[in-house]
Motif scaffolding. Structure first.
Motif, PDB file in Angstrom:
ATOM      1  N   ALA A  60       0.844  -1.198   0.000  1.00  0.00           N
ATOM      2  CA  ALA A  60       0.000   0.000   0.000  1.00  0.00           C
ATOM      3  C   ALA A  60       0.879   1.248   0.000  1.00  0.00           C
ATOM      4  CB  ALA A  60      -0.925  -0.003   1.216  1.00  0.00           C
ATOM      5  N   GLU A  61       1.982   1.208   0.768  1.00  0.00           N
ATOM      6  CA  GLU A  61       2.879   2.369   0.823  1.00  0.00           C
ATOM      7  C   GLU A  61       3.503   2.644  -0.543  1.00  0.00           C
ATOM      8  OE1 GLU A  61       3.150  -0.309   3.013  1.00  0.00           O
ATOM      9  OE2 GLU A  61       1.972   0.716   4.552  1.00  0.00           O
ATOM     10  N   GLU A  62       3.931   1.583  -1.235  1.00  0.00           N
ATOM     11  CA  GLU A  62       4.529   1.747  -2.569  1.00  0.00           C
ATOM     12  C   GLU A  62       3.504   2.315  -3.556  1.00  0.00           C
ATOM     13  OE1 GLU A  62       7.855  -1.816  -2.798  1.00  0.00           O
ATOM     14  OE2 GLU A  62       5.739  -2.367  -2.967  1.00  0.00           O
ATOM     15  N   GLN A  63       2.273   1.816  -3.477  1.00  0.00           N
ATOM     16  CA  GLN A  63       1.232   2.310  -4.378  1.00  0.00           C
ATOM     17  C   GLN A  63       0.943   3.789  -4.120  1.00  0.00           C
ATOM     18  OE1 GLN A  63      -1.858  -0.610  -3.573  1.00  0.00           O
ATOM     19  NE2 GLN A  63      -1.511  -1.589  -5.560  1.00  0.00           N
ATOM     20  N   ILE A  64       0.806   4.165  -2.852  1.00  0.00           N
ATOM     21  CA  ILE A  64       0.508   5.558  -2.505  1.00  0.00           C
ATOM     22  C   ILE A  64       1.647   6.466  -2.967  1.00  0.00           C
ATOM     23  CG2 ILE A  64       0.181   7.169  -0.587  1.00  0.00           C
ATOM     24  CD1 ILE A  64      -1.253   4.807   0.885  1.00  0.00           C
ATOM     25  N   LYS A  65       2.901   6.024  -2.738  1.00  0.00           N
ATOM     26  CA  LYS A  65       4.064   6.816  -3.143  1.00  0.00           C
ATOM     27  C   LYS A  65       4.097   6.995  -4.660  1.00  0.00           C
ATOM     28  CE  LYS A  65       9.062   7.064  -2.616  1.00  0.00           C
ATOM     29  NZ  LYS A  65      10.266   6.404  -2.131  1.00  0.00           N
ATOM     30  N   ALA A  66       3.815   5.932  -5.404  1.00  0.00           N
ATOM     31  CA  ALA A  66       3.838   5.994  -6.873  1.00  0.00           C
ATOM     32  C   ALA A  66       2.676   6.825  -7.420  1.00  0.00           C
ATOM     33  CB  ALA A  66       3.795   4.581  -7.452  1.00  0.00           C
ATOM     34  N   LEU A  67       1.562   6.826  -6.703  1.00  0.00           N
ATOM     35  CA  LEU A  67       0.393   7.578  -7.177  1.00  0.00           C
ATOM     36  C   LEU A  67       0.573   9.090  -7.069  1.00  0.00           C
ATOM     37  CD1 LEU A  67      -2.546   5.448  -5.754  1.00  0.00           C
ATOM     38  CD2 LEU A  67      -2.015   5.843  -8.164  1.00  0.00           C
ATOM     39  N   GLY A  68       1.393   9.542  -6.119  1.00  0.00           N
ATOM     40  CA  GLY A  68       1.591  10.976  -5.910  1.00  0.00           C
ATOM     41  C   GLY A  68       1.914  11.734  -7.195  1.00  0.00           C
ATOM     42  N   PRO A  69       2.994  11.373  -7.884  1.00  0.00           N
ATOM     43  CA  PRO A  69       3.341  12.086  -9.116  1.00  0.00           C
ATOM     44  C   PRO A  69       2.302  11.905 -10.228  1.00  0.00           C
ATOM     45  CG  PRO A  69       5.192  10.728  -8.361  1.00  0.00           C
ATOM     46  CD  PRO A  69       4.027  10.425  -7.488  1.00  0.00           C
ATOM     47  N   VAL A  70       1.668  10.745 -10.280  1.00  0.00           N
ATOM     48  CA  VAL A  70       0.652  10.503 -11.309  1.00  0.00           C
ATOM     49  C   VAL A  70      -0.537  11.439 -11.101  1.00  0.00           C
ATOM     50  CG1 VAL A  70      -0.977   8.807 -12.260  1.00  0.00           C
ATOM     51  CG2 VAL A  70       1.333   8.084 -11.625  1.00  0.00           C
ATOM     52  N   LEU A  71      -1.004  11.531  -9.869  1.00  0.00           N
ATOM     53  CA  LEU A  71      -2.134  12.407  -9.557  1.00  0.00           C
ATOM     54  C   LEU A  71      -1.771  13.874  -9.801  1.00  0.00           C
ATOM     55  CD1 LEU A  71      -3.387  10.668  -6.280  1.00  0.00           C
ATOM     56  CD2 LEU A  71      -4.483  10.610  -8.531  1.00  0.00           C
ATOM     57  N   ALA A  72      -0.567  14.262  -9.399  1.00  0.00           N
ATOM     58  CA  ALA A  72      -0.128  15.646  -9.608  1.00  0.00           C
ATOM     59  C   ALA A  72      -0.015  15.946 -11.105  1.00  0.00           C
ATOM     60  CB  ALA A  72       1.208  15.889  -8.911  1.00  0.00           C
ATOM     61  N   GLY A  73       0.559  15.018 -11.846  1.00  0.00           N
ATOM     62  CA  GLY A  73       0.727  15.207 -13.288  1.00  0.00           C
ATOM     63  C   GLY A  73      -0.595  15.280 -14.031  1.00  0.00           C
ATOM     64  N   ALA A  74      -1.597  14.570 -13.532  1.00  0.00           N
ATOM     65  CA  ALA A  74      -2.927  14.567 -14.162  1.00  0.00           C
ATOM     66  C   ALA A  74      -3.801  15.683 -13.599  1.00  0.00           C
ATOM     67  CB  ALA A  74      -3.606  13.217 -13.952  1.00  0.00           C
ATOM     68  N   ASP A  75      -3.249  16.477 -12.679  1.00  0.00           N
ATOM     69  CA  ASP A  75      -3.971  17.585 -12.047  1.00  0.00           C
ATOM     70  C   ASP A  75      -5.228  17.094 -11.314  1.00  0.00           C
ATOM     71  OD1 ASP A  75      -4.081  20.235 -11.313  1.00  0.00           O
ATOM     72  OD2 ASP A  75      -5.359  20.810 -13.003  1.00  0.00           O
ATOM     73  N   ILE A  76      -5.078  15.946 -10.648  1.00  0.00           N
ATOM     74  CA  ILE A  76      -6.176  15.381  -9.858  1.00  0.00           C
ATOM     75  C   ILE A  76      -5.870  15.668  -8.399  1.00  0.00           C
ATOM     76  CG2 ILE A  76      -7.358  13.263  -9.149  1.00  0.00           C
ATOM     77  CD1 ILE A  76      -6.691  12.116 -11.943  1.00  0.00           C
ATOM     78  N   SER A  77      -6.766  16.390  -7.748  1.00  0.00           N
ATOM     79  CA  SER A  77      -6.551  16.763  -6.353  1.00  0.00           C
ATOM     80  C   SER A  77      -7.878  16.675  -5.598  1.00  0.00           C
ATOM     81  CB  SER A  77      -5.972  18.181  -6.279  1.00  0.00           C
ATOM     82  OG  SER A  77      -6.872  19.094  -6.874  1.00  0.00           O
ATOM     83  N   GLY A  78      -7.860  17.158  -4.367  1.00  0.00           N
ATOM     84  CA  GLY A  78      -9.085  17.228  -3.575  1.00  0.00           C
ATOM     85  C   GLY A  78      -9.671  15.871  -3.249  1.00  0.00           C
ATOM     86  N   ILE A  79     -10.991  15.814  -3.293  1.00  0.00           N
ATOM     87  CA  ILE A  79     -11.713  14.597  -2.899  1.00  0.00           C
ATOM     88  C   ILE A  79     -11.307  13.397  -3.745  1.00  0.00           C
ATOM     89  CG2 ILE A  79     -13.999  13.527  -2.780  1.00  0.00           C
ATOM     90  CD1 ILE A  79     -15.141  16.286  -2.101  1.00  0.00           C
ATOM     91  N   ALA A  80     -11.179  13.581  -5.059  1.00  0.00           N
ATOM     92  CA  ALA A  80     -10.844  12.459  -5.947  1.00  0.00           C
ATOM     93  C   ALA A  80      -9.466  11.891  -5.613  1.00  0.00           C
ATOM     94  CB  ALA A  80     -10.913  12.884  -7.407  1.00  0.00           C
ATOM     95  N   ALA A  81      -8.465  12.756  -5.427  1.00  0.00           N
ATOM     96  CA  ALA A  81      -7.114  12.300  -5.105  1.00  0.00           C
ATOM     97  C   ALA A  81      -7.098  11.613  -3.737  1.00  0.00           C
ATOM     98  CB  ALA A  81      -6.139  13.465  -5.126  1.00  0.00           C
ATOM     99  N   ASN A  82      -7.772  12.206  -2.771  1.00  0.00           N
ATOM    100  CA  ASN A  82      -7.840  11.599  -1.434  1.00  0.00           C
ATOM    101  C   ASN A  82      -8.512  10.239  -1.487  1.00  0.00           C
ATOM    102  OD1 ASN A  82      -6.559  13.810  -0.347  1.00  0.00           O
ATOM    103  ND2 ASN A  82      -8.454  14.788   0.364  1.00  0.00           N
ATOM    104  N   PHE A  83      -9.546  10.121  -2.311  1.00  0.00           N
ATOM    105  CA  PHE A  83     -10.247   8.849  -2.458  1.00  0.00           C
ATOM    106  C   PHE A  83      -9.309   7.790  -3.043  1.00  0.00           C
ATOM    107  CE2 PHE A  83     -12.721   5.917  -5.150  1.00  0.00           C
ATOM    108  CZ  PHE A  83     -13.513   5.330  -4.176  1.00  0.00           C
TER     109      PHE A  83
END
Length: 187
Positions: A60-83
């Motif tokens: 889970a930690e590896e997935q969360i860490k890898a998702l950070g740049p993907v979400l930032a690059g796709a400009d996904i934030s707020g409720i959707a990113a937290n979800f």
């Protein structure tokens, strides 16, 4: 909780319902729908992201860490990113594509929108698409119909329409196969 008649009792449905309720309460259901659709498209386009989402070998930690740049690059934030991060932390990331579909169904139902999957042999002209939309609106009792059109030349001609649990296959390929089967029975 809104329900368009679809079964939302599974994991994907429960998560999607909770997210939809929260997004609606926060007045951001449309933004969350758009963000999730964007993330779903990223999963479809990237083999690496698909592997990250589907593979149980990542923690889970590896997935969360890898998702950070993907979400930032796709400009996904707020409720959707937290979800998406929450889903990863709960080791349910592999169910995320189904959660995205379930959320889309809830969002569409809240807007009185019905989705139809249409498969055609060649791209539809605008006037054909609007005529199809009107015909399907008649079948749904006047609801607004959103078309998800896929082009598949293998159906040769005609179209295949899936609306909810109903499917109409008026493709030339199916008609030719039917004729071929009947000719074998006669001969």
């Amino acid at each position: 909780m809104a329900s368009g008649g679809d079964d939302l009792s599974g994991v994907a449905g429960r998560y999607a319902s909770a997210l939809f309720d929260l997004a609606t309460e926060q007045g951001s259901a449309d933004e969350v729908a758009q963000a999730l659709a964007g993330f779903g498209a990223l999963i479809d386009e990237s083999a690496d992201l698909k592997r990250l989402v589907k593979s149980p070998v990542f923690s889970a930690e590896e997935q969360i860490k890898a998702l950070g740049p993907v979400l930032a690059g796709a400009d996904i934030s707020g409720i959707a990113a937290n979800f998406i991060r929450l889903v990863a932390s709960k080791r349910r990331l592999f169910v995320l594509p189904d959660m995205i579909v379930a959320y889309k169904q809830l969002h569409d139902a809240s807007k009185g929108l019905v989705r139809a999957e249409v498969t055609v042999a060649a791209p539809l002209a605008d006037h054909h698409e609007s005529a199809l939309r009107e015909a399907l609106a008649g079948v749904t009792g006047g609801k607004t119909v959103g078309l998800d059109v896929k082009v598949d030349p293998s159906i040769i001609g005609g179209l295949v329409v899936k609306l909810g649990s109903r499917m109409v296959d008026a493709s030339l390929k199916t008609k030719l196969n039917s004729i071929r089967t009947r000719m074998k029975e006669v001969g």
